[in-house]
Design a protein around this motif. Sequence first.
Motif, short mmCIF file in Angstrom:
data_model
loop_
_atom_site.label_atom_id
_atom_site.label_comp_id
_atom_site.label_asym_id
_atom_site.label_seq_id
_atom_site.Cartn_x
_atom_site.Cartn_y
_atom_site.Cartn_z
N MET A 1 6.24 -7.86 -5.84
CA MET A 1 6.34 -6.50 -5.28
C MET A 1 5.02 -6.13 -4.61
O MET A 1 4.99 -5.58 -3.51
CB MET A 1 6.60 -5.48 -6.38
CG MET A 1 7.94 -5.59 -7.05
SD MET A 1 9.24 -5.19 -5.91
CE MET A 1 10.28 -6.57 -6.20
N GLY B 1 4.50 -8.10 -1.47
CA GLY B 1 5.36 -7.59 -0.41
C GLY B 1 4.75 -6.37 0.25
O GLY B 1 4.70 -6.25 1.47
N ALA B 2 4.25 -5.46 -0.58
CA ALA B 2 3.67 -4.23 -0.04
C ALA B 2 2.39 -4.52 0.72
O ALA B 2 2.20 -4.04 1.84
CB ALA B 2 3.40 -3.25 -1.18
N LEU B 3 1.53 -5.37 0.14
CA LEU B 3 0.28 -5.69 0.83
C LEU B 3 0.55 -6.45 2.12
O LEU B 3 -0.11 -6.23 3.13
CB LEU B 3 -0.62 -6.53 -0.09
CG LEU B 3 -1.17 -5.79 -1.31
CD1 LEU B 3 -1.96 -6.74 -2.19
CD2 LEU B 3 -2.04 -4.62 -0.89
N GLY B 4 1.55 -7.33 2.08
CA GLY B 4 1.88 -8.13 3.25
C GLY B 4 2.35 -7.28 4.41
O GLY B 4 2.33 -7.72 5.56
N LEU B 5 2.83 -6.07 4.13
CA LEU B 5 3.25 -5.17 5.20
C LEU B 5 2.09 -4.30 5.67
O LEU B 5 2.28 -3.41 6.49
CB LEU B 5 4.38 -4.26 4.71
CG LEU B 5 5.73 -4.94 4.57
CD1 LEU B 5 6.68 -4.03 3.83
CD2 LEU B 5 6.29 -5.29 5.93
N GLY B 6 0.92 -4.54 5.14
CA GLY B 6 -0.23 -3.76 5.57
C GLY B 6 -0.40 -2.46 4.81
O GLY B 6 -0.93 -1.50 5.34
N SER B 7 0.05 -2.42 3.53
CA SER B 7 -0.21 -1.22 2.74
C SER B 7 -1.66 -1.25 2.27
O SER B 7 -2.21 -2.31 2.03
CB SER B 7 0.65 -1.19 1.48
OG SER B 7 1.96 -1.50 1.76
N THR B 8 -2.24 -0.08 2.11
CA THR B 8 -3.50 -0.03 1.39
C THR B 8 -3.17 -0.14 -0.08
O THR B 8 -2.02 0.00 -0.48
CB THR B 8 -4.23 1.29 1.64
OG1 THR B 8 -3.41 2.33 1.13
CG2 THR B 8 -4.46 1.52 3.11
N GLU C 1 -1.49 3.00 -1.33
CA GLU C 1 -0.09 3.12 -0.89
C GLU C 1 0.79 2.20 -1.72
O GLU C 1 1.90 2.56 -2.12
CB GLU C 1 0.03 2.74 0.59
CG GLU C 1 -0.41 3.84 1.52
CD GLU C 1 -0.62 3.34 2.95
OE1 GLU C 1 -0.77 4.19 3.83
OE2 GLU C 1 -0.66 2.11 3.16
N MET C 2 0.29 1.00 -1.95
CA MET C 2 1.05 0.04 -2.74
C MET C 2 1.34 0.61 -4.13
O MET C 2 2.46 0.57 -4.61
CB MET C 2 0.26 -1.26 -2.85
CG MET C 2 0.84 -2.25 -3.81
SD MET C 2 -0.34 -3.55 -4.17
CE MET C 2 -1.17 -2.89 -5.59
N ARG D 1 3.66 3.96 -3.76
CA ARG D 1 5.00 3.85 -3.20
C ARG D 1 5.82 2.71 -3.76
O ARG D 1 7.05 2.71 -3.64
CB ARG D 1 4.91 3.69 -1.68
CG ARG D 1 4.45 4.96 -1.01
CD ARG D 1 4.18 4.66 0.44
NE ARG D 1 3.77 5.87 1.14
CZ ARG D 1 4.57 6.52 1.97
NH1 ARG D 1 5.79 6.10 2.19
NH2 ARG D 1 4.15 7.61 2.57
N VAL D 2 5.17 1.71 -4.32
CA VAL D 2 5.94 0.56 -4.80
C VAL D 2 5.77 0.37 -6.31
O VAL D 2 6.75 0.33 -7.05
CB VAL D 2 5.53 -0.72 -4.05
CG1 VAL D 2 6.24 -1.92 -4.64
CG2 VAL D 2 5.87 -0.57 -2.58
N PRO E 1 6.86 3.69 -8.59
CA PRO E 1 8.31 3.86 -8.66
C PRO E 1 9.00 2.75 -9.45
O PRO E 1 9.94 2.99 -10.19
CB PRO E 1 8.74 3.84 -7.20
CG PRO E 1 7.56 4.29 -6.44
CD PRO E 1 6.36 3.77 -7.20
N VAL F 1 -5.92 -4.06 6.16
CA VAL F 1 -4.66 -3.34 6.30
C VAL F 1 -4.12 -3.46 7.72
O VAL F 1 -2.95 -3.75 7.95
CB VAL F 1 -4.87 -1.87 5.89
CG1 VAL F 1 -3.67 -1.03 6.25
CG2 VAL F 1 -5.17 -1.78 4.41
N ASN G 1 11.74 -10.56 -1.98
CA ASN G 1 11.15 -9.54 -2.86
C ASN G 1 11.35 -8.14 -2.30
O ASN G 1 10.40 -7.43 -2.04
CB ASN G 1 9.66 -9.81 -3.09
CG ASN G 1 8.87 -9.83 -1.79
OD1 ASN G 1 9.46 -9.90 -0.72
ND2 ASN G 1 7.57 -9.75 -1.88
N PHE H 1 11.79 -4.23 -2.22
CA PHE H 1 11.32 -3.22 -3.14
C PHE H 1 12.51 -2.63 -3.89
O PHE H 1 13.62 -2.61 -3.36
CB PHE H 1 10.61 -2.09 -2.38
CG PHE H 1 9.41 -2.56 -1.63
CD1 PHE H 1 8.49 -3.41 -2.21
CD2 PHE H 1 9.21 -2.15 -0.31
CE1 PHE H 1 7.39 -3.85 -1.50
CE2 PHE H 1 8.11 -2.58 0.40
CZ PHE H 1 7.20 -3.43 -0.19
N ILE I 1 4.30 4.02 6.37
CA ILE I 1 2.88 3.99 6.00
C ILE I 1 2.00 3.84 7.22
O ILE I 1 0.87 4.31 7.23
CB ILE I 1 2.55 2.88 4.96
CG1 ILE I 1 2.94 1.50 5.50
CG2 ILE I 1 3.20 3.14 3.64
CD1 ILE I 1 2.44 0.37 4.61
#
Lengths: 459, 257
Positions: free
Chosen positions: A341, A344-351, A354-355, A358-359, A362, B86, B100, B102, B116
Amino acid sequence: MNLLLLAVLLALAGAAYLLGRRRATKLVGGDPRALHSRPTYHGYYVALWCGLPALALVLVWWLAQPQVLDRVVLAEAPASVQQLPPERVDLFLRDARSLAYGGVTSGTPTPELERAAERFRSLQTAGRVGLSAAALSLAVAGLTWGRRRVSPEFRARNAVERSLDVFLVSCSTVAILTTIGIVLSLIFEAARFFALVSPTEFLFGTQWSPQTALRADQVGSSGAFGAIPVFAGTLVITIIAMAVAVPVGLMAAIYLSEYARSSARAVLKPVLEVLAGVPTVVYGFFAALTVGPVIRGIGNTVGLDVASESALGAGLVMGIMIIPFVSSLSDDVISAVPQAMRDGALGLGSTKSEMIKRVVLPAALHGIVGAVLLAVSRAIGETMIVVMAAGLAANLTANPLEAVTTVTVQIVTLLVGDQEFDSAKTLAAFALGLVLFFVTLVLNVIALRVVRRYREQYE
Amino acid sequence: MALASTLPKIVARDVDCFYGDKQALFCVNLDISEKQVTALIGPSGCGKSTFLRCLNRMNDVIDGCRVTGKLELDAEDIYGPDVDVVKLRARVGMVFQKPNPFPKSIYENVAYGPRIHGLVSNRGELDELVEWSLEKAGLLGEVKDRLQEPGTGLSGGQQQRLCIARAIAVSPEVILMDEPCSALDPIATAKIEELTDELRENFTNVIVTHNMQQAARVSQRTAFFHLGILVEEGETGKIFTNPGNERTQDYITGRFG
């Protein structure tokens, strides 16, 4: 004597185990693969046959012995005794037993009493010898029978596992039955209370002064049993405690699981858990002797009137006590969110934040809610801190600077000391306990539903 | 030949990578061309995934990982001191080995990236972008009536396409795929391969795979890694029919690996 019997029985069972195992091995010429069950299972099987029936007999006898002896002695007692009213008969028997086994009698022993006591003594000796003989022969018989059943095809494992199954079920039954028993006793005692005080008065009354006088003409002779101030006090303190514990605990958990380096985590987590190991009574005097006066002092300097036993002090300390609860449990669930998880979040460019927001949070929400609710029921049920730091006066107030009292404090004060257990005053404790139990139950049910609804499932 | 003359999208020069004391990549030199599929093949533990994760600095997450050498995206140093990780990852998206998604709805999964990064200004645009991404990932037809259902409720292949949709919703320039089909059945695999081929239109694609037929089917260029060394790199057709190196030949003919 009884302990000796038990020891002998256990030794016999141990011997039975060895015998069974050896016989099983011998029967197949030392090759255990030819057996249906491994040799140890044959051993256990024989040991169970040897031990269980004998132990059951001993147990039954121990439970039944007093009644049986009473019956026999009474039947042999002279008619003058038998015709006494029931409570006098009880007294007679009790005196006879005291005389027989050493104890204090209610008067000088009469000849009948002497005879009865003598009978008790002889019967008990006979019972002991008989029991030992019966139990030992039962054990030997069981051993022989079990040993005879050992054969290569015999399914000893299945038999042993069935007995284990029964044992495990009975263990869990003990826990469940105890709980049911506690709830039932609460309900019955509370019902007795509600026969004296109407439920509406108890649930909606705003006056709480449970002291009932011994004589009708004393001051405050009629107690008031309106529980609202007591529950309001619990509510105020719980809210204060949660306001401290949830944010601090959650932030600590986020730091521990997401930001702390593993070396820092290895030190911090155990240290935080030490906080959970501090006895609540220590927190209690910390609250009463340190925090309370400090708050009062601060209040005085800014011109506020603060009670020395304020809800704020008790709530703050209780919150501190609960922090490790929240942080440790939340940390566990946050750490359990799969690395996939986060990737996935970091790979989308989350800080990182944010990771987390938001991920990760939750995904961990159900566990965090669970931790918080556990903490709430801990706060509601906590006793020692509030006994020492929150005061006894049942004020109906939402002002955290005043002294309030809680349900648990009231239960303690109602039952501490010498009490008669049929007055409204003591029975009120059970009613309070029942309502407390009910509140936590409802809280848990709601929590489960909320968690299920908002649960975001990951694999 | 026109393609070969354009500047490569990603340039790697003398790249070494270490996990603690253990060196995982040795002096890798590789050019990755724009709007092509480059396949990285090689036996397990050969460093191809490590190399892939260097390209968007996902290795930063791993404790004790160190990368040296020169890695450039459009002639900018990926590991440069003023590079914002980022922003880099928004330009270089990634699809992982195991799907994976979410634990959110299908819609929210795709909307995550645009949200984001502030790519859209209102709900209508977001709806459009989500739909476009799902369409591009070949998933829209299957899920358009249940966008609010959890993404984790989809089948493995659908989940992986959801992850691809999620990645392309950010409009990256490069998409890295780390064995995207290894957890999928042949039918789902075929769909992802088809999709990879279509994505070539808009994106530069780097795919790590264990499956040599897959590499041959989807890629234009192939790089063969072995024991942390880039053994051979070239046009896919040439690598598979006429490899220049004996080890490459042994691997693609199945003699080891």
